[in-house]
Scaffold this motif. Structure first.
Motif, PDB file in Angstrom:
ATOM      1  N   TRP A  68       5.001 -26.248 -19.999  1.00 53.91           N
ATOM      2  CA  TRP A  68       4.189 -27.182 -19.219  1.00 53.91           C
ATOM      3  C   TRP A  68       4.448 -28.638 -19.555  1.00 53.91           C
ATOM      4  O   TRP A  68       4.189 -29.522 -18.739  1.00 53.91           O
ATOM      5  N   SER A  69       4.925 -28.919 -20.758  1.00 51.34           N
ATOM      6  CA  SER A  69       5.077 -30.316 -21.151  1.00 51.34           C
ATOM      7  C   SER A  69       6.217 -30.475 -22.148  1.00 51.34           C
ATOM      8  O   SER A  69       6.411 -29.631 -23.023  1.00 51.34           O
ATOM      9  N   LEU A  70       6.965 -31.568 -21.998  1.00 50.15           N
ATOM     10  CA  LEU A  70       8.051 -31.923 -22.908  1.00 50.15           C
ATOM     11  C   LEU A  70       7.931 -33.402 -23.238  1.00 50.15           C
ATOM     12  O   LEU A  70       7.578 -34.206 -22.382  1.00 50.15           O
ATOM     13  N   ASP A  71       8.242 -33.765 -24.481  1.00 49.99           N
ATOM     14  CA  ASP A  71       8.304 -35.178 -24.838  1.00 49.99           C
ATOM     15  C   ASP A  71       9.282 -35.351 -25.988  1.00 49.99           C
ATOM     16  O   ASP A  71       9.277 -34.573 -26.943  1.00 49.99           O
ATOM     17  N   ARG A 105      -0.986 -27.806 -22.316  1.00 54.61           N
ATOM     18  CA  ARG A 105      -0.579 -28.473 -21.075  1.00 54.61           C
ATOM     19  C   ARG A 105       0.103 -29.814 -21.280  1.00 54.61           C
ATOM     20  O   ARG A 105       0.792 -30.299 -20.387  1.00 54.61           O
ATOM     21  N   SER A 106      -0.094 -30.431 -22.458  1.00 59.71           N
ATOM     22  CA  SER A 106       0.441 -31.774 -22.641  1.00 59.71           C
ATOM     23  C   SER A 106       0.804 -32.022 -24.102  1.00 59.71           C
ATOM     24  O   SER A 106       0.072 -31.617 -25.006  1.00 59.71           O
ATOM     25  N   VAL A 107       1.954 -32.667 -24.311  1.00 57.96           N
ATOM     26  CA  VAL A 107       2.375 -33.123 -25.639  1.00 57.96           C
ATOM     27  C   VAL A 107       2.851 -34.562 -25.514  1.00 57.96           C
ATOM     28  O   VAL A 107       3.434 -34.941 -24.497  1.00 57.96           O
ATOM     29  N   ALA A 108       2.592 -35.369 -26.540  1.00 58.80           N
ATOM     30  CA  ALA A 108       3.016 -36.780 -26.509  1.00 58.80           C
ATOM     31  C   ALA A 108       3.194 -37.296 -27.931  1.00 58.80           C
ATOM     32  O   ALA A 108       2.298 -37.154 -28.770  1.00 58.80           O
ATOM     33  N   ALA A 124       0.549 -35.606 -30.434  1.00 58.24           N
ATOM     34  CA  ALA A 124      -0.736 -35.130 -29.913  1.00 58.24           C
ATOM     35  C   ALA A 124      -0.453 -34.033 -28.894  1.00 58.24           C
ATOM     36  O   ALA A 124       0.539 -34.077 -28.171  1.00 58.24           O
ATOM     37  N   SER A 125      -1.349 -33.040 -28.863  1.00 56.31           N
ATOM     38  CA  SER A 125      -1.239 -31.978 -27.868  1.00 56.31           C
ATOM     39  C   SER A 125      -2.625 -31.701 -27.299  1.00 56.31           C
ATOM     40  O   SER A 125      -3.636 -31.879 -27.976  1.00 56.31           O
ATOM     41  N   ALA A 126      -2.645 -31.293 -26.038  1.00 53.48           N
ATOM     42  CA  ALA A 126      -3.914 -30.971 -25.372  1.00 53.48           C
ATOM     43  C   ALA A 126      -3.719 -29.680 -24.597  1.00 53.48           C
ATOM     44  O   ALA A 126      -2.635 -29.418 -24.073  1.00 53.48           O
ATOM     45  N   GLY A 127      -4.798 -28.897 -24.538  1.00 53.54           N
ATOM     46  CA  GLY A 127      -4.662 -27.616 -23.870  1.00 53.54           C
ATOM     47  C   GLY A 127      -5.880 -27.189 -23.094  1.00 53.54           C
ATOM     48  O   GLY A 127      -6.900 -27.893 -23.039  1.00 53.54           O
ATOM     49  N   ASP A 128      -5.772 -26.010 -22.512  1.00 59.77           N
ATOM     50  CA  ASP A 128      -6.856 -25.432 -21.724  1.00 59.77           C
ATOM     51  C   ASP A 128      -8.081 -25.091 -22.567  1.00 59.77           C
ATOM     52  O   ASP A 128      -9.146 -24.804 -22.029  1.00 59.77           O
TER      53      ASP A 128
END
Length: 177
Positions: A94-97, A149-152, A165-169
């Motif tokens: 879902w996410s790449l950085d 869902r998100s990595v940065a 940082a990572s965020a998820g469901d």
């Protein structure tokens, strides 16, 4: 960076990554090779590589992707590898950085983990003419109880300490030191 002025990458449910010339609004090229829908893309800090993630793999693309010369010549990107997989069972990417060093790629996926991948090895394989080199997992970060869902990554100009940082469901945001 010129890559932001001339190109952007597009989300595609047709198993392709599209590169657009933002000045003309026209599609510059399409990167084909994924066997399922593409749901994440990320430019490397050097502007010469693109990582794309789908339901089945992560691919690195490079060569003539960014820069004024390529735009004027109308040339596309070449695949670094056709099988740059996170690993078996990773699920939807879902996410790449990219980290600022351009060597580490963070991957957030449906398997509830964040993986740090050695993207530098894939780039070196291209230089040696090798194909289908898998991306090595440097570290797997566990802590989410749902899809990530998100990595940065923090950016060099913002801090001297590298963090992710990572965020998820699961409604969690985790800052990894």
């Amino acid at each position: 960076s010129m890559r932001f002025l001339h190109y952007s990458s597009g989300f595609s449910s047709f198993r392709k990554v599209r590169i657009w010339n933002t000045r003309s609004g026209k599609r510059s090229t399409e990167l084909r090779g994924h066997t399922s829908f593409v749901c994440s893309v990320a430019w490397a800090p050097n502007g010469r590589l693109i990582a794309s993630g789908s339901c089945d793999d992560i691919r690195l693309w490079g060569g003539r992707c960014a820069g004024k010369e390529e735009e004027e010549e109308g040339e596309g990107c070449s695949a670094l590898s056709s099988e740059m997989a996170c690993k078996k069972g990773t699920g939807v990417v879902w996410s790449l950085d990219w980290a600022d060093d351009g060597a580490t790629l963070a991957c957030g996926s449906s398997n509830q983990t964040v993986q740090l991948l050695d993207a530098a090895a894939g780039d070196k394989a291209r230089g040696g003419g090798q194909q289908q080199q898998p991306l090595d997992v440097i570290k797997e970060l566990c802590g989410h109880r749902g899809v990530v869902r998100s990595v940065a990554w923090t950016r060099r100009e913002c801090t001297t300490r590298r963090r992710l940082a990572s965020a998820g469901d699961d409604s969690l945001v985790i800052v990894w030191q």
